[in-house]
Design an enzyme around this catalytic site. Sequence first.
Site, PDB file in Angstrom:
ATOM      1  N   TYR A  74       0.851  -1.279   0.072  1.00  0.00           N
ATOM      2  CA  TYR A  74      -0.202  -0.043  -0.021  1.00  0.00           C
ATOM      3  C   TYR A  74       0.717   1.239  -0.135  1.00  0.00           C
ATOM      4  CZ  TYR A  74      -3.880   2.897   0.762  1.00  0.00           C
ATOM      5  OH  TYR A  74      -4.788   4.099   0.773  1.00  0.00           O
ATOM      6  N   PHE A 126      -7.986  21.799 -23.992  1.00  0.00           N
ATOM      7  CA  PHE A 126      -8.503  20.210 -24.369  1.00  0.00           C
ATOM      8  C   PHE A 126      -9.513  20.069 -23.187  1.00  0.00           C
ATOM      9  CE2 PHE A 126      -8.168  15.803 -23.366  1.00  0.00           C
ATOM     10  CZ  PHE A 126      -8.461  15.309 -24.525  1.00  0.00           C
ATOM     11  N   THR A 127     -10.474  19.113 -23.723  1.00  0.00           N
ATOM     12  CA  THR A 127     -11.698  18.934 -22.956  1.00  0.00           C
ATOM     13  C   THR A 127     -11.591  18.458 -21.636  1.00  0.00           C
ATOM     14  OG1 THR A 127     -11.335  16.430 -23.514  1.00  0.00           O
ATOM     15  CG2 THR A 127     -12.786  17.756 -25.228  1.00  0.00           C
ATOM     16  N   ASP A 217       1.259  20.605 -20.360  1.00  0.00           N
ATOM     17  CA  ASP A 217       0.512  19.398 -20.489  1.00  0.00           C
ATOM     18  C   ASP A 217       1.599  18.304 -21.576  1.00  0.00           C
ATOM     19  OD1 ASP A 217      -0.847  17.303 -21.510  1.00  0.00           O
ATOM     20  OD2 ASP A 217      -2.812  18.261 -21.734  1.00  0.00           O
ATOM     21  N   LYS A 260      -0.284   7.859 -23.071  1.00  0.00           N
ATOM     22  CA  LYS A 260       0.105   8.310 -24.409  1.00  0.00           C
ATOM     23  C   LYS A 260       1.837   7.853 -24.477  1.00  0.00           C
ATOM     24  CE  LYS A 260      -4.031  10.796 -24.294  1.00  0.00           C
ATOM     25  NZ  LYS A 260      -4.653  10.676 -23.034  1.00  0.00           N
ATOM     26  N   ARG A 384     -14.232  15.438 -33.385  1.00  0.00           N
ATOM     27  CA  ARG A 384     -13.460  16.515 -32.641  1.00  0.00           C
ATOM     28  C   ARG A 384     -13.695  17.749 -33.123  1.00  0.00           C
ATOM     29  NH1 ARG A 384     -10.391  14.438 -27.711  1.00  0.00           N
ATOM     30  NH2 ARG A 384     -12.897  14.645 -27.731  1.00  0.00           N
ATOM     31  N   PHE A 451     -19.289  14.711 -25.159  1.00  0.00           N
ATOM     32  CA  PHE A 451     -19.150  13.858 -26.304  1.00  0.00           C
ATOM     33  C   PHE A 451     -18.828  12.354 -25.704  1.00  0.00           C
ATOM     34  CE2 PHE A 451     -14.778  13.391 -25.003  1.00  0.00           C
ATOM     35  CZ  PHE A 451     -14.560  14.537 -24.447  1.00  0.00           C
TER      36      PHE A 451
HETATM   37  O1  PLI Z   1      -7.200  10.773 -20.956  1.00  0.00           O
HETATM   38  P1  PLI Z   1      -6.221  10.891 -19.470  1.00  0.00           P
HETATM   39  O2  PLI Z   1      -7.106  11.382 -18.294  1.00  0.00           O
HETATM   40  O3  PLI Z   1      -5.045   9.995 -19.095  1.00  0.00           O
HETATM   41  O4  PLI Z   1      -5.571  12.424 -20.066  1.00  0.00           O
HETATM   42  C1  PLI Z   1      -6.180  13.584 -20.293  1.00  0.00           C
HETATM   43  C2  PLI Z   1      -5.551  14.516 -21.425  1.00  0.00           C
HETATM   44  C3  PLI Z   1      -4.884  15.565 -21.187  1.00  0.00           C
HETATM   45  N1  PLI Z   1      -4.162  15.978 -22.076  1.00  0.00           N
HETATM   46  C4  PLI Z   1      -4.446  15.875 -23.403  1.00  0.00           C
HETATM   47  C5  PLI Z   1      -3.514  16.746 -24.309  1.00  0.00           C
HETATM   48  C6  PLI Z   1      -4.765  14.668 -23.743  1.00  0.00           C
HETATM   49  O5  PLI Z   1      -5.053  14.306 -25.037  1.00  0.00           O
HETATM   50  C7  PLI Z   1      -5.648  13.660 -22.779  1.00  0.00           C
HETATM   51  C8  PLI Z   1      -6.274  12.802 -23.174  1.00  0.00           C
HETATM   52  N2  PLI Z   1      -6.741  12.479 -24.275  1.00  0.00           N
HETATM   53  C9  PLI Z   1      -7.500  11.542 -24.958  1.00  0.00           C
HETATM   54  C10 PLI Z   1      -8.301  10.621 -24.016  1.00  0.00           C
HETATM   55  C11 PLI Z   1      -7.623  11.427 -26.280  1.00  0.00           C
HETATM   56  O6  PLI Z   1      -8.404  10.821 -26.707  1.00  0.00           O
HETATM   57  O7  PLI Z   1      -6.952  12.314 -26.948  1.00  0.00           O
END
Ligand code: PLI
Length: 459
Positions: A74, A126-127, A217, A260, A384, A451
């Site tokens: 933990y 970004f969303t 970011d 990513k 998008r 979305f």
């Molecule tokens: O999906 P998360 O919570 O691990 O990350 C959020 C996120 C933050 N910044 C940017 C630039 C992103 O592209 C992002 C997540 N992007 C997704 C889910 C996408 O499909 O692009």
Amino acid sequence: MDLNRYPAEPYRIKSVETIRMNTREERERIIRKAGYNTFLIDSEDVYIDLLTDSGTNAMSDRQWAGMMLGDEAYAGSRNWHHLEGTVRELFGFRHVIPTHQGRGAENLLSRIAIQPGQYVPGNMYFTTTRYHQEANGGVFFDIIRDEAHDAQAELPFKGDVDLNKLKGLVDRVGAGQIAYVCVAVTVNLAGGQPVSMGNLREVSRYCRGQGIKVFMDATRCVENAWFIREREEGYADKPIRDIVLEQFSYADGCTMSGKKDCITNIGGFLCLNDESLFQAARELVVVFEGMPSYGGMAGRDMEAMAIGLREAMQEEYIEHRVKQVRYLGDLLQDAGVPIVRPVGGHAVFLDARGFCPHLKQEQLPAQALAAAIYVEGGVRAMERGIVSAGRDKVTGKDHAPKLETVRLTIPRRVYTYRHMDLVADTVTRLFRHREDIRGLKWAYEPRQLRFFTGRFEQL
Ligand code: PLI
């Protein structure tokens, strides 16, 4: 094939997952049942899944081996120490706070660094990022260069901040009314467009002079570094990891979605240099994510992330990554399909306004196009455009972005060039009978991040 322009995969395949094409009739039924929202289609019903590059990556044998070394204590897991040390070394920040994914880091940063009513200037929204900023009383303010909103403007660094826009805002409201500046490398919704090192340097110099913090970011920071090396004078011979490190030298911290550029399926973190912000984040992470030594991740996931981040900076990997995406873009461009130029780091963005000139923006052309691509060839893409942009928090009106796009997002190390051929073929076939694409209207509109789970009906 020109192997310099489109290099062969720098890996071989050890484990495979079978995929299957269904019939057009099945897909017509499936998309109707999914309310014309590609997020609501089951994975099993998809042939080539280009919904997102987030968490859809193929891990390496070394990452899988690392998964077996998970220390699931933990507190004080050794995998945490491995991840923390790796991020400090490769990003250069003093402190690291683990989170379950990128938006967990965005939540923490927004809570500790925004006072209600303050502005958060950023190079395009970004969303999830904007959601957390606004939920904490922040006001997002777009400072990306104008050309980023133009699908056809062919520029090497379309993600750059327009410093005059930032200075104009600071002159108008005062530096004390700026929570921080948020710079995304690369800019997802502009088409995966990179930011130049020169621009990062200038933004940093100006903000430090004003006492304003800069948070990046970092989600696709390795892809950004690759574009800097390809396009910016003085970087052609620099190792990718040196470029990544220099990028972050111009920031006070960053949020990261490990899903990513850490080439994993889950995970994220927040980096900070400032001691008091770090203390505040440590106090909050236990509320929302977990102990400061796991932040919502299993030990094995942290191990995979530490290994994946290092792999992402391997020269052959990142070159193949960016050029495979470019290959798909080139095929579509050569076929006359309108796409956002130049092709960015993680996806090819179709210009839905150019693809469906018979549809007005309120008929949701990008949503309709993504649904039509699925029906045409079992390829799943993502809207998008106006649907993703959501509503203005104050007026309640739709944000109507200039860019109305469909994103064909390439997962890392998952598909081959031949799969890209199939995607291009599908989109090109649809383009030939594009006037058949019917507009959509809302059937169910969720209040937040609509979305993801919204539903639609054909007009
Ligand atoms: O999906 P998360 O919570 O691990 O990350 C959020 C996120 C933050 N910044 C940017 C630039 C992103 O592209 C992002 C997540 N992007 C997704 C889910 C996408 O499909 O692009």
